[in-house]
Structure formats: C-alpha cells, structure tokens
Design an enzyme around this catalytic site. Structure first.
Site, PDB file in Angstrom:
ATOM      1  N   ALA A 321       0.926  -1.104   0.167  1.00 43.32           N
ATOM      2  CA  ALA A 321       0.074  -0.070  -0.192  1.00 43.32           C
ATOM      3  C   ALA A 321       0.912   1.378   0.003  1.00 43.32           C
ATOM      4  O   ALA A 321       1.987   1.128  -0.503  1.00 43.32           O
ATOM      5  CB  ALA A 321      -1.033  -0.169   1.232  1.00 43.32           C
ATOM      6  N   SER A 322       0.494   2.279   0.596  1.00 36.29           N
ATOM      7  CA  SER A 322       1.087   3.467   0.416  1.00 36.29           C
ATOM      8  C   SER A 322       2.592   3.590   1.066  1.00 36.29           C
ATOM      9  O   SER A 322       3.493   4.488   0.782  1.00 36.29           O
ATOM     10  CB  SER A 322       0.386   4.749   1.383  1.00 36.29           C
ATOM     11  OG  SER A 322      -0.917   4.806   0.691  1.00 36.29           O
ATOM     12  N   THR A 323       2.888   2.546   2.012  1.00 32.73           N
ATOM     13  CA  THR A 323       4.351   2.434   2.345  1.00 32.73           C
ATOM     14  C   THR A 323       5.357   2.312   1.240  1.00 32.73           C
ATOM     15  O   THR A 323       6.361   2.663   1.304  1.00 32.73           O
ATOM     16  CB  THR A 323       4.432   1.275   3.405  1.00 32.73           C
ATOM     17  OG1 THR A 323       4.411  -0.036   2.723  1.00 32.73           O
ATOM     18  CG2 THR A 323       3.817   1.218   4.700  1.00 32.73           C
TER      19      THR A 323
END
Lengths: 577, 372
Positions: A321-323
C-alpha cells in the site's frame, strides 16, 4: 626380441595363473574361519551379546539478547530395552501392569506396537516408556515386577518458557519424520531422534543438536550389562543467543492484544539488520508440540482460520500500500523523472485508459510536490509519478531495494512476496501489461505483495543512508551490508518527507513527545475483508537505530489510526528504556 | 579367406554356452541369497529378489544385444563411448543429488543409475583399443594409456568411490601387463603408486579412513566400521563346514550384518551354505575366469586379447575384494560381488562386459571354420 603376440599370450597365461592363486588364498581364509575356528565363531554368534545404546545429547539452549530463556531442557526418564530380550516371555505383560498401577493406561499390545515401530535391529535399544518424572521412574523400577531387561536412561525434554511470545521464532522440536530421515541421511539421525521442526530450532539444528553418545556393552543371557566395550560420550549442543529482546517482544504483543489486533510487528536494527522484535499474532504455544500432541490437537492448530502457526512477519504477504510510496519517490528522483520542484494537481481522481483511479481523499489535495505528497499520502501524485517512471523502472527499484525475494534471514519459512511484471502477467493471466497496472503499483496495490519484514528492510535502507542489510536473529550471524550507492540528496529528501509524515501528516498519531520519528502509513485494500492497516517508522530520525514495521490484518481503519500509535509507543519503549 | 557375416540367430546359438552356464549359476545363487538377506532386514525377501530378477532380465537382454551387434562393431566406437561416459560422470558429479555422502547416483524412472559402473565397460573398451594400436613398449604409449584412464578414475575417486577407483587401477595395470609393457615400467608405476599413498590419504573422507584403519585392527571401532567386519566374520565362521541351511542364517536374520544384500552378501551366503557352498561359488568364479581368458587366447585379434584381460581384471578384483573384505582379510570398500550382489547398474555392466567375451568367442569359431 620375441614377437609381441607371443608375449601377450604368455602374459595372459600368467595372469590366469595369478588369479587362480588368489582364489586359493580365499579358500585358505575360508578354511581357517569356517573349519578350523568354527567353534569360536559359532559360540560368538549364539551369544552375540553386543548391545548398542544411544544417549541423546542435551540440546543447546536458546536465549534472548539479555539472556532470558526461550528454550531450555528438562530431565525426564525413558525406560529402554532391547527387542531381542523384550519379546521373550511375559516381560511386556508385567511391564504394562506396572504402568497401569502408576495410572498410565497401556496394554502389552500397545507396547509391542510401539517397539515394532522403532525396531531397527535386535541389539539396538528401543524406548518402552517415555517422559517419566523422577518420582514415577523411581516407583517403576522399585516395583517387584520390574525386570533387569528394562532399564531407565535420562533424556532431555524441551521446554519453552516464553511460550506464545516466541513460539514462531524458536519453532519447536519433535521426533524426526520419515522424510527428514531421508533428507539428512549423512547426518547420522535414526528413527526416534529429536530434530528442530521450525524456526531457529530448525535453521540452527546443526549447532543446537550436539552429538549423540553411544555405548557398546556386552550383556549376559538375561540382558544384564556385563561390561562396557566402548563409550562415546554425548556432546551437548551449543547455546545460541538471539538478537531478540523478549521484554520488547512482550510489549509488542501487549500493544496488539490490548486492541485485539491480528498481524505482525517487526523491529529491526537499521544499522546491521538485527531483529529485535518479531511478533505475529495470534501465536500458539509450542510446549505441547515438543512433548507430542494428539492428531486432533494438531488438526485444530493447522485448521485454525487465523493460522496461529504462520509467522506473518516473514510468511504473510500483503500489499505494501502507501508504504511503497517512499520507494516510488526515491526511484523517480534517482531516475530524474521528477525533481523536488515537480508538482502535480490532485483533484481527487485520475483517469487513464477509460478507468478512473481515485485518491483516498475524494475532495483532492490540490497542488502537490514530492514532500507534500508523502506527507498527505496523495495517491494522484504517485499515479503520475508511476506513469513517468514506467513499470520497468519501478521493478528495477523494487529489485534493488530487496523486495520480491527472500532477505536471507536465518530462519526458515520466509517468502519472497510478489513483484511480478509484464512477463508474469502475460504467462499467468494471458494479458498484456496495462498502464492501469502501473498506476496500481504506484500506490503499492495491484499484484504487488510484500512481507512485513521486507517493508522493514526497505525503510532500513532509507534510514541508514542506502545500505541494504541482511536481517539476522542469532547473535554473531550478521552479514556485512551492501552499499547501494544511492544519491545522498535524494535520500535526504525522502527522509525529510517521512519526518513530515509523522510531524504533521497522516502518521501524526505516532508522534511522541521528545522523540523524532519518521515513517509512512499504509492502508491496504483487502479483497477478502476489511482493509489492512500498515505503518512503518524509524527513529531517532536524525540518527536512526530502529525500524518498526507494523501490519494489522483487517483493521478496518487506516494505518494512521490503527498502526501508527503502536509504532510510536514501541519506539518510545525501545529508545527510552 | 572370406569372412561371412553370421546371422544374429547363428551368433546367439554359437555363443559360449559354458560361460553362459557359469554366469547363470552365479546369478541364480545371488538371487536366492538376496531373498534370504532381504527377508532378514526387511521381512520381505520377495520385493528385493523380484526387483533383482527384473534387473537380471534387462542385463541378459543387454548381454544378448552385445553378442548380436558383435564386439568388432562396438570397438569402432570405443573412443566416443569413452568420452560419453566421461561426460556422464562429470554430469553426475556436478548435478546428481548427494545421497549417502556421495554424488554417485541419479534416478531414471525410479531406478537408481550408477554411471561409475558403466564407465568400467568404457574404460575396458577404450584402453584395449588404445593399447592394441600403441603397444606399451615405448614410454610414450605407456604413459598415454595411464593418461587415458586417469580422467575417469579421478572423477570416480572424487565422487567419492574408492572401491571403483581401485577397480580402474587393477584394470589398467593388468591391461598394461598383458599388452606387453616393460616390467621396468610396471615396477616403477607400482613403486610410485605406493609412494603416493600418503598423499592420497588426505583426499579420503573420514569414513573411508576409518574403514581402512579398522581393517588393520577391527577392535578399534566396534561401534562403526569394525562392527560390520566383526559381525561378518562371525557370520562366515559360524557357518562351519556345511552351513546353517538356506534361510537359517541368524546373523543376517537378526540384522547383525549390515548391507546384507549388497556389500556383505557373501557373508550371508557363506553363513547358510558353509565352506562347501563357498567352495562351489569360488569354483564357479574360477571357471568363469578360465572361460574368459580362453576366449582371449584363441582370438587372433590383439584388441580382444587385451579386452579379456581388462574384463577379467575387473571381475576378479571385485570378487577378491568383496570376499576378502567379508572375512576381514581386506579393507571394507563397498564393492558389490559381481553377478551376485543386489543392484542394477553393476549387474547390467558386468553382463555387457561378458557379452563382449562371448562375442569374441563367436568370432574365434568363425575364423576357425573358414580356415578348415
């Protein structure tokens, strides 16, 4: 000089003569053993009073970095005997009687079955009863029915004082299986031996195991020991110290249990890859497994829908995801596809190939540069970045930063995750790669999956100035990091972005007074249920020591609200103690 | 003198029937012994002996095929065969999974294949072709022969398979001797060989060193290698003059004897059939050797003469070592007893070799008739 043919023929004859002479030597030998000395060997054969006993070695202990015990040994007793002697008369009937009087319900038929299973040779000792406490053993051998053909030997049983806290790290031991016997033929195991089945018990088996002792003894007609012919002492296995901090590990479990979360927490030293915490919840108690559990209990463990025997930190794969955006930013800056000044406008969505990809913030973020896009985790900014980079560049950087492959951690069960590209999609799904796929990758979704450990590794590389470490959990087994020679300015920019995330962005709930933390939130879409929450952070931001990667399964809320506070508390705990 | 090619049927009818009778007797006795040995350690003699029966069927087919093709034709391909086996050995060493501590096997359709056994055939062929063209009367061709065998012997040595390496040494020395090498050369080679033993010692694995040391004193390690030798000697000795009778051998039944169906098969046989039975088996081997050498002596072809010396050296060495080891007279090397021990590759390759012998026998009769 004689004709060569005559030489050859005469030498053939000589050779024939020589062969026949050697056969006469064999005949003389046989005559000596079978005719002259036959009485001696007949009596040796009828007596054949040689018996072999194996003494299991004490397995090395597993300790945490402060010396707290994670795996220890406890002495119990086994009652042993030789198949040759036991099958005579009513020895086993009597022994079953003794055991029944001790409250252990077995019949002589059970005993015979058990002995047959272990039977390798009649002079090889077999176990008739196991796991007896000192008092039980004392009572059994003082029973008037106890015969000298049976004898007790001390054995070691494994106990795991930390139980569920470290079960997925230490693994557990058990009796060697048929397959393992075949696999390790040249390591000298035999049926009934104890072997590490998982975790560190498995990966450091050779160190922990030690060397079994053996004794050859001569016995009399009733199987009583007459004298020892040769002894080879058991050599205990070596202890190993983990880099794991059991107290911090306990704190990690407490933070998860408080909220009833499922998932994984990894804490790693960014400087050398030492694993400080590796918690996976739910976990199981490994003590019963080391003693032997029934097949129902085993079934219950392996069919549990929450999979307590899976170490989610290294065997669980989730979308990053956004990591993943930190990698995207670093890649785009390094490939010179964007500069710190490059801006994109976020109107809350983005359309390509007839599909609209939304930003998590429906109302849009407005004009974003790389720092603000990280701070607010703007999806649309990274969609644009992804398209500029192209899938091949993205995959080049995932490869470089250690995703899509196992890290080399010294524990079994690590998985590679998935960083598949065009070829994979063409062969698996029979479809070409679409720009939409690239867009999905840009925010760590799509086919992309990683383990919590890989995310920790990615951020460790960012935190430590571009050196890829090899994670390790046993003290003294670190490997030198690989310098990826990343541009210092680009790294500094991404680091700054990550600091702002915690100071005033989506990760602000990880912010702890007096501590400078840098990190990134993530909320992974989950086709099977509620969203997973992710948060990865390192601290102190100026001189990073620890990286924390947290993954909460089906949290239902974003990484900023569920995972970030836990990361903050854990880092504070580690750095302030 | 016109040579007429015999039909395959004629060839098979004219093969050396004495040779075939001797090898059939040995193979039959072997299967019987495998049955009793396996009945001891696995409780299932049928499984092992029927598997061996299948191996024997394949081997006899290979034997007949060699006769049908004829050794002359195969000699034309002696070098390509040699290099093919060299390649296969290299492949085995690099890619075969390690089993029982060595890279010796790979598996085809559930059957373990041991290329080192087949390479013995290749060495016999290559060496006899080379030596017939370059008689080892000059130092150059003498060294050439050593150089020819070295690569295969070396690959087998590092597998590690000490026993088979020694077979290669025996084959080479006997072939050189028969081919007419100067006694000076042979003597020097042997002296150098003895001098290099301490050097080779360092290349041996721990268990190989133990086996050799134990041979010098079986008492030193009764738990390991010495144990086998002691138990084997007890098996043979307790057999006595007449033996304990078929299926009555206690040493193998009670599993005191390790590797009963392969390395120590002679001990199993000797325990049950005694000194008399062992004499019969040894006589069969002697008869086999004589048949092999007669084929060579009658032949007018130098290649064939050297080939029979190679083949006889091979079978002799393995027989001598296997039986000597079971009495504790020679170190344990794990060589199968030819035509006797359980195992596919060894059986097939020995019968291929004996096929050559029979083929040489046939060509002798053919020439004899034309001359008459």
């Amino acid at each position: 000089m004689p004709d060569l043919k005559d030489v050859v023929d005469s030498r053939l004859k000589l050779w024939c003569f020589f062969m026949l002479c050697t056969v006469i030597v064999l005949v003389v030998g046989l005559y000596f053993f079978q005719v002259v000395n036959t009485d001696k060997y007949v009596s040796l054969a009828t007596k054949n009073r040689l018996r072999l006993i194996r003494f299991p070695s004490a397995r090395g202990e597993i300790l945490d970095k402060n010396g707290a015990a994670l795996a220890l040994n406890e002495t119990t007793y086994n009652i042993m005997g030789y198949p040759l002697d036991l099958m005579k008369g009513d020895i086993l009937d009597k022994f079953a009687g003794i055991l029944t009087r001790q409250g252990i319900n077995v019949t002589s038929a059970d005993l015979i079955n058990n002995i047959k299973k272990q039977h390798m040779a009649p002079y090889r000792v077999v176990t008739v009863a196991t796991n007896l406490a000192m008092t039980q053993m004392a009572e059994i051998i003082s029973d008037p029915d106890f015969v000298p053909e049976l004898f007790p030997i001390p054995v070691w049983r494994r106990i795991y004082p930390a139980g569920t806290l470290a079960s997925l790290i230490t693994g557990y031991v058990g009796e060697i299986s048929e397959n393992e016997l075949k696999q390790y033929t040249d390591k000298g195991y035999i049926g009934g031996d104890i072997i590490g089945k998982n975790g560190v018990e498995k990966s450091y088996e050779d160190i922990l195991r030690g060397e079994v002792g053996q004794e050859a003894i001569e016995v009399d007609a009733r199987g009583r020991r007459v004298k020892s012919i040769e002894t080879r002492k058991a050599i205990p296995g070596k202890n190993i110290n983990l880099t794991l901090d059991l107290v911090a590990q306990k704190e990690a479990f407490r933070l998860f249990d408080e909220k009833d979360y499922r998932g994984a927490i990894v804490v790693m030293d960014v400087r050398d890859g030492a694993i400080i915490v590796m918690a996976s919840s739910p976990a199981f108690d490994n003590n019963p497994l080391a003693w032997g559990i029934s097949s129902q209990e085993w079934q219950a463990l392996v069919t549990n829908p929450y999979k307590p025997m899976i170490n989610r930190a290294i065997s669980g794969t989730y979308p990053p995801a956004s990591t993943f955006k930190a990698l995207m930013a670093l890649a785009a800056l390094s490939e010179q596809k964007i500069t710190p000044q490059t801006t994109f406008n976020c109107s809350g969505g983005f359309t390509i190939g007839g599909r609209t990809f939304r930003c998590w913030r429906r109302s849009g973020h407005g004009t974003m540069n790389v720092l603000s896009a990280l701070q607010h985790s703007c999806d649309v900014y990274f969609y644009q970045v992804g398209l500029r980079l192209g899938i091949d560049n993205i995959l080049k950087w995932t490869e470089l930063l250690g995703l899509g492959r196992t890290s080399g951690l010294d524990m079994p069960g690590e998985v590679a995750g998935n960083t598949a590209g065009r070829d994979w999609k063409r062969s698996r799904l029979k479809q070409p790669w679409y720009p939409g796929d690239t867009v999905n990758y840009s925010i760590g979704q799509g086919y992309l999956t990683t383990t919590p450990l890989q995310i920790a590794l990615l951020y460790a590389t960012i935190a430590n100035g571009g050196r890829l470490v090899t994670p390790y959990i046993v003290e003294g087994h670190s490997k030198p990091p690989v310098d990826l020679k990343l541009d210092k300015n680009n790294l500094a920019l991404v680091q700054r972005g990550l600091s702002i995330v915690v100071r005033s962005g989506t990760g602000s709930r990880a912010n702890i007074y007096g501590l400078e933390i840098a990190g990134k939130t993530g909320t992974a879409q989950n086709s099977h249920g509620a969203d997973h929450a992710l948060f990865v952070a390192y601290a102190p931001a100026k001189q990073p020591v620890y990286v924390v990667s947290i993954m909460i399964e089906e949290a239902g809320v974003g990484g900023g609200s569920a995972a970030a506070p836990i990361a903050g508390q854990l880092l504070a705990y580690l750095l302030n103690k | 003198m016109t040579e007429t090619e015999l039909s395959i049927r004629d060839k098979l009818l004219k093969q050396d029937k004495w040779l075939f009778a001797a090898l059939s007797c040995l193979i039959f006795t072997g299967i019987m012994t495998i049955f009793t040995a396996a009945a001891g350690f696995s409780g299932n003699g049928v499984a092992y002996s029927s598997r061996q029966l299948f191996v024997v069927t394949v081997s006899i087919a290979a034997f007949m095929a060699i006769i049908a093709i004829g050794h002359e034709k195969i000699f034309e391909y002696a070098y390509p065969i040699y290099f093919a086996l060299l390649f296969v050995l290299l492949f085995t060493l690099l890619f075969a999974p390690k089993s029982m501590g060595s890279h010796r096997w790979f598996t085809i359709a559930g059957w373990g294949v041991q290329p080192s056994e087949f390479s013995k055939v290749a060495v016999c062929l290559g060496l006899s072709k080379y030596l017939s063209r370059n008689p080892p009367i000059t130092l150059k061709s003498y060294l050439g022969a050593l150089l020819l065998v070295f690569p295969i012997a070396f690959l087998v040595f590092i597998q590690p398979d000490l026993g088979s390496t020694m077979v290669f040494i025996a084959i080479t020395l006997i072939a050189l001797f028969v081919a007419g090498a100067h006694k000076r050369y042979l003597f020097t080679t042997m002296v150098l060989g003895v001098l290099f033993i301490p050097l080779g010692w360092n290349f041996l694995k721990e268990y190989q060193k133990n086996r050799l040391l134990v041979f010098l004193d079986p008492g030193i390690d009764p738990l390991g290698a010495g144990y086998s030798v002691m138990q084997s000697r007890i098996a043979i000795g307790s057999g006595g003059l007449w033996g304990k009778g078929y299926l009555e051998g206690m040493q193998s039944k009670l599993r005191f004897l390790p590797e009963a169906h392969t390395d120590f098969i002679f001990s199993v046989f000797s325990e049950e059939f005694g000194f008399v039975g062992s004499l019969i088996v040894l006589s069969l081997f002697c008869f086999l050797f004589i048949r092999i050498l007669i084929a060579g002596m009658k032949s007018r072809d130098a290649r064939s003469k050297i080939l029979v010396s190679c083949i006889s050296a091979w079978i002799w060495f393995q027989m001598f070592e296997s039986i000597g080891m079971s009495m504790g007279l020679l170190p344990v090397t794990g060589l199968p007893l030819p035509l006797f021990s359980y195992g596919g590759s060894a059986m097939v390759s020995v019968l291929i070799a004996l096929g050559f012998v029979s083929s040489i026998h046939i060509s002798n009769i053919k020439l004899y008739k034309i001359e008459a």
